[in-house]
Design an enzyme around this catalytic site. Structure first.
Site, PDB file in Angstrom:
ATOM      1  N   ASN A   9      -5.471   5.800 -12.702  1.00  0.00           N
ATOM      2  CA  ASN A   9      -5.690   4.404 -12.312  1.00  0.00           C
ATOM      3  C   ASN A   9      -7.006   4.354 -11.548  1.00  0.00           C
ATOM      4  O   ASN A   9      -7.058   4.692 -10.369  1.00  0.00           O
ATOM      5  CB  ASN A   9      -4.512   3.935 -11.431  1.00  0.00           C
ATOM      6  CG  ASN A   9      -4.707   2.529 -10.914  1.00  0.00           C
ATOM      7  OD1 ASN A   9      -5.624   1.820 -11.346  1.00  0.00           O
ATOM      8  ND2 ASN A   9      -3.845   2.117  -9.984  1.00  0.00           N
ATOM      9  N   LYS A  11      -8.564   1.849 -10.611  1.00  0.00           N
ATOM     10  CA  LYS A  11      -8.631   0.675  -9.724  1.00  0.00           C
ATOM     11  C   LYS A  11      -9.976  -0.052  -9.900  1.00  0.00           C
ATOM     12  O   LYS A  11     -10.540  -0.028 -10.987  1.00  0.00           O
ATOM     13  CB  LYS A  11      -8.358   1.076  -8.270  1.00  0.00           C
ATOM     14  CG  LYS A  11      -7.033   1.836  -8.146  1.00  0.00           C
ATOM     15  CD  LYS A  11      -6.563   2.029  -6.723  1.00  0.00           C
ATOM     16  CE  LYS A  11      -5.243   2.803  -6.718  1.00  0.00           C
ATOM     17  NZ  LYS A  11      -4.682   2.962  -5.385  1.00  0.00           N
ATOM     18  N   HIS A  96       1.547  -3.322  -9.436  1.00  0.00           N
ATOM     19  CA  HIS A  96       1.025  -2.383  -8.438  1.00  0.00           C
ATOM     20  C   HIS A  96       1.111  -3.016  -7.047  1.00  0.00           C
ATOM     21  O   HIS A  96       0.882  -4.222  -6.900  1.00  0.00           O
ATOM     22  CB  HIS A  96      -0.422  -2.012  -8.777  1.00  0.00           C
ATOM     23  CG  HIS A  96      -0.902  -0.817  -7.997  1.00  0.00           C
ATOM     24  ND1 HIS A  96      -1.283  -0.921  -6.679  1.00  0.00           N
ATOM     25  CD2 HIS A  96      -1.012   0.481  -8.329  1.00  0.00           C
ATOM     26  CE1 HIS A  96      -1.627   0.284  -6.248  1.00  0.00           C
ATOM     27  NE2 HIS A  96      -1.477   1.153  -7.220  1.00  0.00           N
ATOM     28  N   GLU A 145       5.943   4.281  -6.378  1.00  0.00           N
ATOM     29  CA  GLU A 145       4.775   4.492  -5.526  1.00  0.00           C
ATOM     30  C   GLU A 145       5.035   3.935  -4.129  1.00  0.00           C
ATOM     31  O   GLU A 145       4.810   2.736  -3.883  1.00  0.00           O
ATOM     32  CB  GLU A 145       3.557   3.766  -6.115  1.00  0.00           C
ATOM     33  CG  GLU A 145       3.111   4.305  -7.456  1.00  0.00           C
ATOM     34  CD  GLU A 145       1.636   4.021  -7.689  1.00  0.00           C
ATOM     35  OE1 GLU A 145       0.915   4.968  -8.030  1.00  0.00           O
ATOM     36  OE2 GLU A 145       1.194   2.876  -7.493  1.00  0.00           O
ATOM     37  N   GLY A 151      -3.279   6.230  -1.399  1.00  0.00           N
ATOM     38  CA  GLY A 151      -4.624   6.350  -0.846  1.00  0.00           C
ATOM     39  C   GLY A 151      -4.679   6.904   0.567  1.00  0.00           C
ATOM     40  O   GLY A 151      -5.708   6.785   1.229  1.00  0.00           O
ATOM     41  N   SER A 183      -1.216   9.660  -3.595  1.00  0.00           N
ATOM     42  CA  SER A 183      -1.874  10.866  -3.088  1.00  0.00           C
ATOM     43  C   SER A 183      -1.566  12.121  -3.911  1.00  0.00           C
ATOM     44  O   SER A 183      -1.423  13.211  -3.360  1.00  0.00           O
ATOM     45  CB  SER A 183      -1.520  11.083  -1.611  1.00  0.00           C
ATOM     46  OG  SER A 183      -1.994   9.994  -0.829  1.00  0.00           O
TER      47      SER A 183
HETATM   48  P1  PGA Z   1      -3.780   7.266  -4.880  1.00  0.00           P
HETATM   49  O1  PGA Z   1      -3.353   5.921  -5.630  1.00  0.00           O
HETATM   50  O2  PGA Z   1      -3.623   8.382  -5.883  1.00  0.00           O
HETATM   51  O3  PGA Z   1      -5.183   7.045  -4.454  1.00  0.00           O
HETATM   52  O4  PGA Z   1      -2.839   7.438  -3.725  1.00  0.00           O
HETATM   53  C1  PGA Z   1      -2.249   5.901  -6.489  1.00  0.00           C
HETATM   54  C2  PGA Z   1      -2.025   4.519  -7.025  1.00  0.00           C
HETATM   55  O5  PGA Z   1      -2.184   3.552  -6.271  1.00  0.00           O
HETATM   56  O6  PGA Z   1      -1.668   4.360  -8.201  1.00  0.00           O
END
Ligand code: PGA
Length: 220
Positions: A9, A11, A96, A145, A151, A183
């Site tokens: 992802n 983003k 999300h 999640e 993040g 993460s």
């Molecule tokens: P991250 O995000 O791997 O940066 O924690 C995961 C997500 O939001 O899908």
């Protein structure tokens, strides 16, 4: 052997040249990826580029969108609808936590997005924040999640993620695959994917670097 989903992802990251560089470095065909479904989810503006690069470079990856309009085609300024996404993608992320939080998407909107995805042959990857998050009908793939893990560098424990995944399946009988997200790195990926009820991962930050994402796929 279970099929593992490894979903990037991106983003709201990457301009066109950055996406192109990422794909040029992404030597996925050198890896053993039997039983692994690799999905890249770029921003809408990159779908066309990523799709043609994947075709030209014969990369064994699928494409997902990060969102979909809750409306069909028509007078909805600024929306990207299922018919437009279907040209490029097989999957779409819906629900999300960032969209729930920043764009105030509620359960009714998310239900409509799932209906639109299915109408246009897109498989929803429906994100839930915990085992009690409602899942719309016809969703087969869910990504668990927890907000505290996204993040932050502070992932859930594999044992807790496994327990939540098991509960999600028990509550929602239609669900075939449960992914974990939050993460995930090349260091911790295997501690999640080895769990019996976890069928893959949704990766944000660590997917932005093609080398790290290749390591994640390799270590899954
Ligand atoms: P991250 O995000 O791997 O940066 O924690 C995961 C997500 O939001 O899908």
């Amino acid at each position: 052997m279970k099929k593992l989903f490894i979903v990037a992802n991106w983003k709201s990251n990457k301009a066109t040249f950055e996406a192109k560089n990422w794909l040029d470095e992404f030597k996925i065909n050198d890896l053993e990826i039997e039983n692994k479904e690799i999905v890249i989810c770029p921003s809408f503006n990159l779908l066309s580029l990523v799709s043609s690069e994947i075709r030209n470079q014969k990369l064994e990856v699928k494409i997902g969108a990060q969102d979909i309009s809750p409306f069909d085609e028509g007078a909805y300024t600024g929306e990207i609808n299922g018919k437009q996404i279907e040209e490029f993608a097989d999957y779409v992320i819906i629900g999300h936590s960032e969209r729930r939080q920043y764009c105030k998407e509620d359960n009714e909107t998310l239900n409509r997005k799932v209906v639109m995805a299915i109408k246009y042959n897109l498989l929803p990857i429906f994100c839930v924040q915990n085992q009690n998050t409602p899942v719309p009908p016809n969703v087969k793939i869910v990504a668990y999640e927890p907000v505290s893990a996204i993040g932050t560098g502070n992932p859930d424990t594999p044992d807790n993620a496994e327990q939540v995944a098991r509960t999600i399946r028990a509550i929602n009988k239609e669900i075939i695959s449960v992914l974990y997200g939050g993460s995930v790195t090349s260091e911790n990926i295997n501690s999640f994917t080895k769990m019996p009820n976890i069928d893959g991962v949704l990766v944000g930050t660590s997917s932005l670097d093609s080398m790290e994402f290749l390591k994640i796929i390799n270590n899954a």
